[in-house]
Design a protein around this motif. Structure first.
Motif, mmCIF file in Angstrom:
data_model
loop_
_atom_site.group_PDB
_atom_site.id
_atom_site.type_symbol
_atom_site.label_atom_id
_atom_site.label_comp_id
_atom_site.label_asym_id
_atom_site.label_seq_id
_atom_site.Cartn_x
_atom_site.Cartn_y
_atom_site.Cartn_z
ATOM 1 N N ALA A 5 0.848 -1.164 0.138
ATOM 2 C CA ALA A 5 0.017 -0.012 -0.044
ATOM 3 C C ALA A 5 0.870 1.520 -0.102
ATOM 4 N N GLY A 6 1.153 1.737 -1.320
ATOM 5 C CA GLY A 6 2.268 2.802 -1.085
ATOM 6 C C GLY A 6 3.626 2.688 -0.693
ATOM 7 N N ASP A 54 -3.378 -4.799 10.148
ATOM 8 C CA ASP A 54 -2.346 -4.312 11.180
ATOM 9 C C ASP A 54 -2.105 -2.801 10.734
ATOM 10 N N LEU A 55 -2.657 -1.730 11.323
ATOM 11 C CA LEU A 55 -2.292 -0.772 10.945
ATOM 12 C C LEU A 55 -1.050 -0.145 11.143
ATOM 13 N N PRO A 56 -0.354 0.540 10.333
ATOM 14 C CA PRO A 56 1.002 1.068 10.277
ATOM 15 C C PRO A 56 1.449 1.261 11.539
ATOM 16 N N GLY A 57 2.386 0.751 12.347
ATOM 17 C CA GLY A 57 3.230 0.966 13.464
ATOM 18 C C GLY A 57 2.636 -0.159 14.384
ATOM 19 N N SER A 58 1.728 -1.304 14.187
ATOM 20 C CA SER A 58 1.118 -2.079 14.892
ATOM 21 C C SER A 58 1.288 -3.478 14.146
ATOM 22 N N GLY A 59 1.441 -4.412 15.198
ATOM 23 C CA GLY A 59 1.458 -5.840 14.696
ATOM 24 C C GLY A 59 2.832 -5.952 14.163
ATOM 25 N N LEU A 74 -3.873 7.681 6.814
ATOM 26 C CA LEU A 74 -5.061 7.460 5.895
ATOM 27 C C LEU A 74 -4.847 7.243 4.396
ATOM 28 N N ALA A 75 -3.541 7.896 3.844
ATOM 29 C CA ALA A 75 -3.295 7.516 2.482
ATOM 30 C C ALA A 75 -2.933 6.093 2.412
ATOM 31 N N THR A 76 -2.274 5.553 3.365
ATOM 32 C CA THR A 76 -1.790 4.218 3.114
ATOM 33 C C THR A 76 -3.173 3.131 3.293
ATOM 34 N N LEU A 78 -6.286 3.976 2.172
ATOM 35 C CA LEU A 78 -6.802 4.024 1.010
ATOM 36 C C LEU A 78 -6.266 3.237 -0.123
ATOM 37 N N ALA A 79 -5.088 3.271 -0.006
ATOM 38 C CA ALA A 79 -4.162 2.426 -1.027
ATOM 39 C C ALA A 79 -4.379 1.059 -0.824
ATOM 40 N N PHE A 80 -4.495 0.641 0.450
ATOM 41 C CA PHE A 80 -4.645 -0.729 1.081
ATOM 42 C C PHE A 80 -5.996 -1.277 0.406
ATOM 43 N N ALA A 81 -7.100 -0.459 0.778
ATOM 44 C CA ALA A 81 -8.415 -0.352 0.265
ATOM 45 C C ALA A 81 -8.542 -0.749 -1.317
ATOM 46 N N ASP A 82 -7.803 0.063 -2.091
ATOM 47 C CA ASP A 82 -7.749 -0.149 -3.475
ATOM 48 C C ASP A 82 -6.998 -1.312 -3.896
ATOM 49 N N ALA A 83 -6.121 -1.807 -3.254
ATOM 50 C CA ALA A 83 -5.163 -3.171 -3.421
ATOM 51 C C ALA A 83 -6.126 -4.464 -3.164
ATOM 52 N N VAL A 84 -7.234 -4.219 -2.267
ATOM 53 C CA VAL A 84 -7.704 -5.492 -1.763
ATOM 54 C C VAL A 84 -9.146 -5.296 -2.484
ATOM 55 N N ALA A 85 -9.875 -4.182 -2.761
ATOM 56 C CA ALA A 85 -11.144 -4.113 -3.272
ATOM 57 C C ALA A 85 -11.232 -4.039 -4.706
ATOM 58 N N GLY A 86 -10.059 -3.946 -5.137
ATOM 59 C CA GLY A 86 -10.061 -3.376 -6.843
ATOM 60 C C GLY A 86 -10.750 -2.294 -7.266
ATOM 61 N N ALA A 87 -11.801 -2.610 -8.186
ATOM 62 C CA ALA A 87 -12.670 -1.358 -8.652
ATOM 63 C C ALA A 87 -14.039 -1.467 -7.995
ATOM 64 N N GLY A 88 -14.503 -2.500 -7.204
ATOM 65 C CA GLY A 88 -15.472 -2.715 -6.590
ATOM 66 C C GLY A 88 -15.690 -1.936 -5.385
ATOM 67 N N PRO A 89 -16.926 -1.451 -4.874
ATOM 68 C CA PRO A 89 -16.959 -0.974 -3.521
ATOM 69 C C PRO A 89 -16.606 -2.004 -2.168
ATOM 70 N N CYS A 90 -16.279 -1.509 -1.225
ATOM 71 C CA CYS A 90 -15.993 -2.447 -0.036
ATOM 72 C C CYS A 90 -16.940 -1.888 0.928
ATOM 73 N N LEU A 91 -16.935 -2.828 2.082
ATOM 74 C CA LEU A 91 -17.460 -2.452 3.315
ATOM 75 C C LEU A 91 -16.377 -1.934 4.349
#
Length: 258
Positions: A5-6, A54-59, A74-76, A78-91
């Motif tokens: 993620a970035g 694990d959020l940055p600095g944790s785990g 937050l930027a990290t 958002l990049a993680f969500a893009d990598a996991v969800a692709g083009a579709g919406p996530c929860l």
């Protein structure tokens, strides 16, 4: 598994398949607490890929020196969500500080989020935080971390704390947390997420209170709010059955919204 993620290689646990639901833990812990609390409530829901980073600095997610603010986290994410969800919406589901970031993610990219659930959220405008008090259990159990976190202090809750909360302390990057904490306020002034939203707070939450969570009801157009009595910041541990029912209702609203 690990996801780039970035600048950050995010460690996460994932279960199931289908629409991604990202579950973000709070400060001072790692994905194991969120996984222990939310996986039993989500694993029987068909069609969900449950992802616990694990959020940055944790785990096992390192925070590089260039990551020095909440905006960077937050930027990290958002990049993680893009990598996991692709083009579709996530929860998005968040507890405590995880809810702070989940709310910001949904506000920044409402078209990429199908639903938002905030549990004991850390939010701007925290106020009227009650003093900590114990409502159940014999007292005198566990260490100071347990005593200050749980209002239900039974042997069962102590076991959960010792298995899913306390082990993360040794993995926290304290220098990174101090660096990020010095610039904790997110920039920008995005409107609240307009989609299906669930807000759950503990009336006895001595960490963030419940007043700021109640404020969301007036600004989030499709939010349901529950403030649970005899429950503190450890609400996902202390009230799993009720939280599960609220999440199930939220998921039904997500499906109706398409």
């Amino acid at each position: 598994m690990e996801v780039r993620a970035g600048r950050v290689l995010v460690h996460c646990a994932a279960h199931g398949a289908g629409r991604p639901v990202l579950v973000l833990h709070g400060a001072g812990v790692d994905h194991r607490e969120a996984e222990a609390c939310f996986e039993p409530l989500l694993r029987d829901v068909p069609g969900l890929l449950r992802v616990y980073p694990d959020l940055p600095g944790s785990g096992r997610t390192a925070a590089p020196p260039t990551l020095g603010s909440a905006d960077d986290v937050l930027a990290t994410l958002l990049a993680f969500a893009d990598a996991v969800a692709g083009a579709g919406p996530c929860l998005l589901v968040g507890h405590s500080a995880g809810a702070y970031f989940a709310a910001a993610m949904a506000a920044r990219r409402p078209d990429r989020v199908a639903g938002l659930a905030l549990v004991c959220p850390l939010l701007p405008g925290v106020r009227d935080v009650p003093e900590h008090r114990v409502v159940a259990g014999p007292g005198g159990l566990g260490d100071d971390g347990f005593a200050g976190y749980f209002v239900v202090q039974t042997p069962e809750m102590l076991d959960r704390y010792e298995r899913f909360v306390a082990p993360a302390a040794a993995l926290v990057d304290e220098a990174a947390m101090e660096r990020i904490g010095a610039r904790w306020e997110l920039s920008g002034d995005d409107p609240p997420y307009p989609g299906p939203t669930l807000v759950v707070a503990g009336r006895l939450d001595s960490t963030v209170g419940y007043a700021a969570a109640v404020d969301l009801l007036g600004s989030a157009p499709h939010a349901s709010l529950a403030v649970l009595d005899d429950t503190g910041h450890a609400l996902p541990h202390e009230q799993p059955e009720l939280l599960g029912a609220l999440l199930a209702e939220w998921l039904r609203r997500v499906e109706r919204a398409g």
